[in-house]
Design a protein around this motif. Structure first.
Motif, PDB file in Angstrom:
ATOM      1  N   PRO A  73       0.800  -1.232   0.000  1.00 53.32           N
ATOM      2  CA  PRO A  73       0.000   0.000   0.000  1.00 53.32           C
ATOM      3  C   PRO A  73       0.833   1.284   0.000  1.00 53.32           C
ATOM      4  O   PRO A  73       0.251   2.353   0.119  1.00 53.32           O
ATOM      5  CB  PRO A  73      -0.786  -0.123   1.307  1.00 53.32           C
ATOM      6  CG  PRO A  73       0.156  -0.829   2.220  1.00 53.32           C
ATOM      7  CD  PRO A  73       0.901  -1.814   1.347  1.00 53.32           C
ATOM      8  N   HIS A  74       2.157   1.171  -0.116  1.00 50.15           N
ATOM      9  CA  HIS A  74       2.951   2.403  -0.164  1.00 50.15           C
ATOM     10  C   HIS A  74       2.725   3.133  -1.483  1.00 50.15           C
ATOM     11  O   HIS A  74       2.777   4.352  -1.545  1.00 50.15           O
ATOM     12  CB  HIS A  74       4.433   2.076   0.020  1.00 50.15           C
ATOM     13  CG  HIS A  74       4.716   1.407   1.325  1.00 50.15           C
ATOM     14  ND1 HIS A  74       4.712   2.094   2.516  1.00 50.15           N
ATOM     15  CD2 HIS A  74       4.956   0.115   1.638  1.00 50.15           C
ATOM     16  CE1 HIS A  74       4.967   1.249   3.499  1.00 50.15           C
ATOM     17  NE2 HIS A  74       5.118   0.043   2.992  1.00 50.15           N
ATOM     18  N   ALA A  75       2.494   2.370  -2.538  1.00 50.58           N
ATOM     19  CA  ALA A  75       2.312   2.961  -3.867  1.00 50.58           C
ATOM     20  C   ALA A  75       0.851   3.334  -4.092  1.00 50.58           C
ATOM     21  O   ALA A  75      -0.062   2.610  -3.675  1.00 50.58           O
ATOM     22  CB  ALA A  75       2.764   1.971  -4.926  1.00 50.58           C
ATOM     23  N   ASP A  76       0.655   4.453  -4.731  1.00 50.05           N
ATOM     24  CA  ASP A  76      -0.672   4.899  -5.155  1.00 50.05           C
ATOM     25  C   ASP A  76      -1.233   3.893  -6.173  1.00 50.05           C
ATOM     26  O   ASP A  76      -0.481   3.105  -6.753  1.00 50.05           O
ATOM     27  CB  ASP A  76      -0.507   6.287  -5.810  1.00 50.05           C
ATOM     28  CG  ASP A  76      -1.823   6.996  -6.064  1.00 50.05           C
ATOM     29  OD1 ASP A  76      -2.903   6.433  -5.778  1.00 50.05           O
ATOM     30  OD2 ASP A  76      -1.764   8.144  -6.560  1.00 50.05           O
ATOM     31  N   SER A 108      -3.214  10.642  -6.288  1.00 48.28           N
ATOM     32  CA  SER A 108      -3.466  11.049  -4.897  1.00 48.28           C
ATOM     33  C   SER A 108      -2.193  11.637  -4.323  1.00 48.28           C
ATOM     34  O   SER A 108      -1.300  10.895  -3.905  1.00 48.28           O
ATOM     35  CB  SER A 108      -3.892   9.852  -4.046  1.00 48.28           C
ATOM     36  OG  SER A 108      -5.031   9.250  -4.579  1.00 48.28           O
ATOM     37  N   TRP A 121      -1.620  10.530  -0.674  1.00 50.09           N
ATOM     38  CA  TRP A 121      -1.845   9.102  -0.408  1.00 50.09           C
ATOM     39  C   TRP A 121      -1.188   8.719   0.923  1.00 50.09           C
ATOM     40  O   TRP A 121      -0.023   9.033   1.170  1.00 50.09           O
ATOM     41  CB  TRP A 121      -1.255   8.272  -1.544  1.00 50.09           C
ATOM     42  CG  TRP A 121      -1.359   6.785  -1.359  1.00 50.09           C
ATOM     43  CD1 TRP A 121      -0.504   5.983  -0.681  1.00 50.09           C
ATOM     44  CD2 TRP A 121      -2.390   5.942  -1.867  1.00 50.09           C
ATOM     45  NE1 TRP A 121      -0.937   4.681  -0.736  1.00 50.09           N
ATOM     46  CE2 TRP A 121      -2.085   4.625  -1.452  1.00 50.09           C
ATOM     47  CE3 TRP A 121      -3.541   6.155  -2.630  1.00 50.09           C
ATOM     48  CZ2 TRP A 121      -2.885   3.521  -1.781  1.00 50.09           C
ATOM     49  CZ3 TRP A 121      -4.329   5.054  -2.962  1.00 50.09           C
ATOM     50  CH2 TRP A 121      -4.006   3.770  -2.532  1.00 50.09           C
ATOM     51  N   THR A 139      -1.400   4.098   5.427  1.00 49.81           N
ATOM     52  CA  THR A 139      -2.078   3.553   6.613  1.00 49.81           C
ATOM     53  C   THR A 139      -3.592   3.688   6.488  1.00 49.81           C
ATOM     54  O   THR A 139      -4.322   3.096   7.285  1.00 49.81           O
ATOM     55  CB  THR A 139      -1.628   4.266   7.911  1.00 49.81           C
ATOM     56  OG1 THR A 139      -2.043   5.623   7.857  1.00 49.81           O
ATOM     57  CG2 THR A 139      -0.119   4.201   8.069  1.00 49.81           C
ATOM     58  N   GLN A 176       9.478   8.074   5.302  1.00 54.40           N
ATOM     59  CA  GLN A 176       8.013   8.068   5.116  1.00 54.40           C
ATOM     60  C   GLN A 176       7.410   9.258   5.855  1.00 54.40           C
ATOM     61  O   GLN A 176       6.585   9.986   5.297  1.00 54.40           O
ATOM     62  CB  GLN A 176       7.389   6.786   5.692  1.00 54.40           C
ATOM     63  CG  GLN A 176       7.597   5.534   4.888  1.00 54.40           C
ATOM     64  CD  GLN A 176       6.660   5.418   3.690  1.00 54.40           C
ATOM     65  OE1 GLN A 176       6.024   6.386   3.286  1.00 54.40           O
ATOM     66  NE2 GLN A 176       6.613   4.243   3.106  1.00 54.40           N
ATOM     67  N   GLU A 193       7.642  12.502   4.270  1.00 54.37           N
ATOM     68  CA  GLU A 193       6.974  12.552   2.958  1.00 54.37           C
ATOM     69  C   GLU A 193       7.984  12.573   1.822  1.00 54.37           C
ATOM     70  O   GLU A 193       7.840  13.311   0.845  1.00 54.37           O
ATOM     71  CB  GLU A 193       6.027  13.760   2.887  1.00 54.37           C
ATOM     72  CG  GLU A 193       4.926  13.670   3.932  1.00 54.37           C
ATOM     73  CD  GLU A 193       3.972  14.855   3.910  1.00 54.37           C
ATOM     74  OE1 GLU A 193       3.972  15.596   2.934  1.00 54.37           O
ATOM     75  OE2 GLU A 193       3.228  15.001   4.892  1.00 54.37           O
ATOM     76  N   ALA A 207       3.955   8.332  -3.103  1.00 51.66           N
ATOM     77  CA  ALA A 207       3.234   7.128  -3.542  1.00 51.66           C
ATOM     78  C   ALA A 207       3.083   7.085  -5.057  1.00 51.66           C
ATOM     79  O   ALA A 207       3.145   6.012  -5.670  1.00 51.66           O
ATOM     80  CB  ALA A 207       1.865   7.098  -2.865  1.00 51.66           C
ATOM     81  N   ARG A 237       5.060   9.974  12.723  1.00 50.18           N
ATOM     82  CA  ARG A 237       3.628   9.648  12.841  1.00 50.18           C
ATOM     83  C   ARG A 237       3.525   8.342  13.614  1.00 50.18           C
ATOM     84  O   ARG A 237       4.168   7.343  13.260  1.00 50.18           O
ATOM     85  CB  ARG A 237       3.007   9.465  11.459  1.00 50.18           C
ATOM     86  CG  ARG A 237       3.012  10.719  10.611  1.00 50.18           C
ATOM     87  CD  ARG A 237       2.363  10.422   9.275  1.00 50.18           C
ATOM     88  NE  ARG A 237       0.946  10.121   9.433  1.00 50.18           N
ATOM     89  CZ  ARG A 237       0.285   9.257   8.677  1.00 50.18           C
ATOM     90  NH1 ARG A 237       0.889   8.575   7.743  1.00 50.18           N
ATOM     91  NH2 ARG A 237      -1.004   9.057   8.868  1.00 50.18           N
ATOM     92  N   CYS A 297       2.892   5.293  11.552  1.00 53.07           N
ATOM     93  CA  CYS A 297       3.772   5.011  10.403  1.00 53.07           C
ATOM     94  C   CYS A 297       4.055   3.509  10.293  1.00 53.07           C
ATOM     95  O   CYS A 297       4.357   2.853  11.293  1.00 53.07           O
ATOM     96  CB  CYS A 297       5.084   5.777  10.543  1.00 53.07           C
ATOM     97  SG  CYS A 297       6.271   5.405   9.212  1.00 53.07           S
TER      98      CYS A 297
END
Lengths: 127, 480
Positions: free
Chosen positions: A60-63, A103, A106, A109, B367, B370, B374, B452, B455
């Protein structure tokens, strides 16, 4: 495919129960997914289309974007498709219209492939 | 004989544990560490993920045989948590003393009575015990195969400390090559550097600098990963790369067939880096890995390094790097230079970044900052033809600027961070924040730390990979 991608596909199948959901392995561990029979509203003809997309192995790290729809889809009023649409182009050897809804915020989590698909469908309906 | 176990703990958790064990009352206190595990060529590494402090008189009570013991309820509660989370259970208590420590006979008898059952409860363990003195720690580790030795505890923070059961022998290490630098950190510091295993992802403009400097510094073992070959356009910044390495006389011909042969036989960047390193230090162990860190088999070669550098532009590599750092509690640093070019090719901003990443919340997680977009991950997972079809590539001829003197600025700070961390020379108040240099303005600024709680890399939530070691998958391609 990775367990995270398998989970995403299960969530899509659950959300689109009764419609055909095809998932094909992508060689790196992701999946190519097609959800058929999705209503996009009376503003379009045909008003029902399929949505195709890639869930990357780093999900889920990638859009999850862009999405692709039937190249026959046109506006009923004869107008051109909104700026997020492009094409026709090619996706996996078939002509498609590309729907680009990236996104920028994005969040792995929170964001999921199924939630993204539902948002994209909603966006298409609103155009 | 199996290799002895090691334990790594981040500084935040260690300070929490240490304050509990040594509040100044010279009494005995207890706790449990829940840990992941990584199996490596250098032996198994336990990775502290959580610390459960035993409350005096409630969870840590007078023992039937020894002075004090963890209560049965506390042990049951934490052991079932470890079983559920697939973590190892390590009971902790403290003794008096300063530089050396060992278990008492009563301690050992208690382990023999309790740990075989605890190994079963925690699905094979390992389980075990640690006993601390102020500057020492001893361990007794159990698995299905029996009892194992414990070698040392490493605390990862802006200074990396190592604790042993008793002081190790002073190294007889003196080499005139290192005379001048050893005057800064001593023969002991030089010995520490000679024992380090350091990973470098990307041996291009930034990574090749790091590789040479670390070799000259006397680092004992480097694992260098890159699948790329030397190209004539690299000669301005890849250290020691030559026209011969790039097979320039073929690669620059007009004939595409000869160009292809030139590219095919050009030397790998990791081989050039190894050549430089061996010249600087013939005794160095240099693993030149022709591979991609996105392949799990390659990424796993980096899960046992003492420090990891990322000197690659790929965001997918950045995700794997950040995962290794947090999953295996390995301090690291990402380096890079960026030139923003506006319309009409006008240079807008020139910046260099040095981003230390320590494996705890607020430690510089990429992460949380940022820095792992993504959308870029998705784009990089596509094939070239898919990227072209989806119009992510406007013009293949456009290549980002890259200049050796900019690379030096980011790599120099990162290499210095490694040296200062492991030789203990940083002042106690030093925060290893990300640093961005704005080259056109000739300024440098620290980036405020971000984290976060949720995270997936550095967070404390149940889904985070922090300190889970081999028990979760790295975000690599699936093996075919």
């Amino acid at each position: 495919m990775t367990s995270e991608v398998e989970k995403a596909i299960a969530e899509i199948r659950h959300a689109f129960a009764g419609r055909m959901v095809e998932a094909e392995d992508e060689p790196q561990g992701g999946a190519y997914v097609i959800v058929d029979g999705v209503s996009i509203g009376a503003a379009y003809a045909p008003s029902v289309t399929w949505f195709g997309f890639l869930i990357s192995f780093q999900y889920p790290h990638a859009d999850v974007y862009p999405h692709f729809i039937d190249p026959q889809v046109k506006r009923v009023d004869g107008g051109s498709l909104a700026s997020g649409f492009s094409g026709p182009t090619d996706w996996r050897g078939r002509p498609v219209i590309q729907v680009s809804r990236r996104s920028n915020r994005w969040d792995p989590t929170v964001d999921t492939a199924v939630a993204k698909l539902l948002k994209v469908i909603e966006w298409v309906k609103e155009q | 004989m199996s290799r002895p176990f090691r334990l790594t703990i981040d500084q935040v958790l260690f300070e929490k544990l240490y304050r509990h064990l040594f509040p100044g009352d010279r009494d005995e206190h207890g706790a449990v560490i829940a840990a992941g595990i990584g199996e490596t060529d250098r032996g198994p590494r336990l990775l502290a993920r959580e610390v459960f402090l035993a409350r005096d008189g409630i969870d840590y009570v007078p023992g039937k045989l020894g002075y004090r013991a963890l209560s049965a309820e506390f042990v049951a509660h934490v052991a079932s948590y470890c079983a559920e989370q697939n973590l190892s259970y390590l009971a902790v208590h403290c003794h008096g003393g300063t530089d050396s420590v060992e278990f008492s006979d009563v301690d050992f008898q208690s382990h023999e009575r309790g740990y075989p059952a605890l190994v079963d409860i925690t699905k094979g363990g390992p389980v075990g015990a640690l006993v601390f003195a102020e500057r020492a720690v001893a361990g007794d580790i159990w698995t299905m195969r029996g009892r194992h030795a414990f070698e040392r505890l490493t605390v990862v923070g802006p200074s990396v400390q190592t604790l042993f059961p008793s002081p190790p022998l002073e190294p007889q290490f003196s080499n005139s090559i290192y005379d001048r630098q050893a005057r800064l950190f001593g023969d002991v510091g030089q010995h520490i550097l000679s024992r380090l295993k350091v990973g470098i992802i990307g041996l291009g403009g930034g990574g090749s600098l790091l590789s040479e400097w670390l070799s000259r510094l006397g680092i004992g073992h480097i694992v260098a990963v890159d699948f790329d070959q030397v190209d004539v356009t690299n000669l301005s910044r890849v250290i020691d790369a030559s026209r011969w390495d790039a097979k320039a006389w073929l690669a620059q011909r007009r004939n595409p067939w000869l160009q292809k042969i030139g590219r095919r036989f050009a030397r790998l960047k990791v081989d050039v880096a190894r050549r430089v390193a061996k010249r600087a230090n013939p005794r160095i162990q240099y693993d030149a890995i022709d591979g991609d860190v996105l392949e799990e088999s390659t990424a796993r070669l980096l899960t046992d390094v003492d420090f990891l550098f990322l000197a690659s532009d790929s965001i997918q590599s950045r995700l794997v790097f950040n995962s290794i750092v947090h999953q295996y509690l390995i301090p690291g640093a990402q380096i890079g230079a960026k030139v923003s070019v506006g319309e009409n090719g006008r240079i807008e901003q020139v910046s260099v970044a040095t981003r230390p990443v320590l494996p705890f919340p607020g430690g510089g997680c990429l992460q949380c900052h940022e820095l792992i977009p993504a959308a870029r991950l998705q784009m990089e997972s596509l094939s070239d033809s898919e990227r072209r079809a989806q119009r992510y590539v406007d013009d293949e001829e456009i290549v980002d600027p890259s200049v050796i003197t900019l690379n030096v600025l980011s790599a120099g700070q990162a290499a210095n961070d490694l040296m200062m961390m492991f030789t203990g020379l940083y002042q106690p108040m030093v925060q290893l924040s990300h640093q961005i240099g704005f080259v056109r303005e000739r300024t440098r600024s620290d980036v405020e730390s971000r984290s976060r709680e949720v995270c997936l890399d550095c967070g404390n939530g149940p889904s985070s990979r922090r300190a889970r070691g081999d028990r979760v998958r790295l975000p690599c391609r699936m093996p075919s």
